[in-house]
Write a protein that holds these residues in place. Structure first.
Motif, mmCIF file in Angstrom:
data_model
loop_
_atom_site.group_PDB
_atom_site.id
_atom_site.type_symbol
_atom_site.label_atom_id
_atom_site.label_comp_id
_atom_site.label_asym_id
_atom_site.label_seq_id
_atom_site.Cartn_x
_atom_site.Cartn_y
_atom_site.Cartn_z
ATOM 1 N N LYS A 75 0.908 -1.227 0.039
ATOM 2 C CA LYS A 75 -0.261 -0.016 0.110
ATOM 3 C C LYS A 75 0.825 1.293 -0.183
ATOM 4 O O LYS A 75 0.467 2.332 -0.746
ATOM 5 C CB LYS A 75 -1.102 -0.023 1.159
ATOM 6 N N GLN A 126 -5.610 -6.993 -3.085
ATOM 7 C CA GLN A 126 -6.216 -6.876 -1.768
ATOM 8 C C GLN A 126 -5.770 -5.189 -1.447
ATOM 9 O O GLN A 126 -6.476 -4.697 -0.861
ATOM 10 C CB GLN A 126 -5.516 -7.853 -0.914
ATOM 11 N N GLN A 129 -7.550 -2.745 -2.986
ATOM 12 C CA GLN A 129 -9.206 -2.920 -2.676
ATOM 13 C C GLN A 129 -9.263 -2.175 -1.209
ATOM 14 O O GLN A 129 -10.176 -1.435 -0.963
ATOM 15 C CB GLN A 129 -9.745 -4.176 -2.495
ATOM 16 N N GLU A 130 -8.417 -2.168 -0.210
ATOM 17 C CA GLU A 130 -8.297 -1.648 0.969
ATOM 18 C C GLU A 130 -8.198 -0.312 0.853
ATOM 19 O O GLU A 130 -8.634 0.284 1.614
ATOM 20 C CB GLU A 130 -7.100 -2.325 1.826
ATOM 21 N N GLU A 133 -11.387 1.430 -0.406
ATOM 22 C CA GLU A 133 -12.336 1.243 0.791
ATOM 23 C C GLU A 133 -12.073 2.402 1.694
ATOM 24 O O GLU A 133 -13.030 2.988 2.185
ATOM 25 C CB GLU A 133 -12.341 -0.113 1.571
ATOM 26 N N ALA A 134 -10.751 2.893 2.003
ATOM 27 C CA ALA A 134 -10.344 3.653 3.080
ATOM 28 C C ALA A 134 -10.500 5.041 2.557
ATOM 29 O O ALA A 134 -10.925 6.040 3.302
ATOM 30 C CB ALA A 134 -8.865 3.596 3.503
#
Length: 268
Positions: A75, A126, A129-130, A133-134
């Motif tokens: 990330k 993943q 996607q995180e 969402e955040a």
């Protein structure tokens, strides 16, 4: 929360030959980049050996320490290790394992992590996607992805010369199974509303040489094909593959859009 205005390209597997060569061209052309590296000093040393100036590395490259199993590190690479709303515009991934011999007539060659390419893809998805969402606004600017796969995994048309078919379809069957699953995951997660804006799959023939951009023969000399009409050949230089990705994907300004959804074969 602030928004960054400097676009950048994220690299995974940047100490590998093709990806490292692409990163060299990317930095030397003035682009900003991020890269994941288990040993950042190793990547820095490789870039310096390639002639990239230390000042260029300092001003244009962010290296995040970690590996492809580390979601927070991924990330950080995708967001320039910052709290801005901006994502990388492109992802270049050359993740791969180290070949290992095993006592098997049917599968004599495996890799140290037999599912590393598929796992890397799942973890990048993943992480994205995180982030979406955040920070929902980032989903408006989803990155494209370019992955380095291999010839010999097509279900459509044979793209390996006859003399190499036993090597590819028997000896290298295990590593190629992982590449094939990586391709499936990348395409499955590409397109409107998915993790990636679009995807380019690069299938080079047998890779030769190292990452040195000075030893390559030049991307213009490569034969280029696609899955339905592949370019069939025996070998290709890693540096030339990296330069082709830079010229036809990174440099274009459209994130490689003209190749979205394609499985591009490269050989000399």
């Amino acid at each position: 929360m602030t928004t960054s205005t400097t676009s950048f390209i994220s690299f995974f597997g940047a100490t590998g030959g093709c990806t490292n060569a692409c990163l060299v061209h990317t930095l030397n052309a003035g682009f900003h980049a991020t890269a994941l590296a288990r040993t950042p000093s190793k990547l820095t040393d490789m870039l310096l050996a390639q002639g990239v100036a230390q000042s260029t590395i300092n001003s244009q490259l962010t290296i995040v320490k970690g590996d492809i199993s580390d979601i927070p590190a991924i990330k950080s690479v995708l967001t320039n290790n910052s709290t801005t709303l901006q994502l990388a515009s492109q992802i270049i991934s050359g993740i791969g394992g180290t070949p290992q011999m095993q006592m098997s007539l049917r599968r004599p060659v495996t890799i140290d992590n037999p599912e590393i390419c598929a796992t890397a893809t799942k973890n990048i998805v993943q992480a994205l996607q995180e982030i979406y969402e955040a920070q929902p606004l980032t989903a408006q600017h989803r990155p494209s992805i370019t992955v380095i796969s291999t010839t010999g995994v097509s279900d459509v048309k044979e793209d390996v010369p006859f003399g190499f078919q036993t090597l590819y379809h028997v000896v290298l069957a295990d590593p190629h199974k992982d590449k094939k699953e990586m391709e499936r995951l990348v395409l499955e997660n590409s397109g409107s509303g998915r993790a990636f804006r679009g995807a380019v799959i690069v299938r080079p023939s047998l890779l030769m040489g190292d990452q040195s951009v000075k030893r390559g023969q030049g991307w213009e000399k490569l034969k280029v094909g696609h899955e339905e009409k592949p370019a069939v050949g025996y070998t290709v230089h890693r540096a030339d593959v990296g330069e082709w990705i830079f010229e036809k994907v990174v440099k274009t300004g459209d994130y490689g859009e003209s190749f979205f959804g394609q499985k591009v074969t490269l050989t000399k």
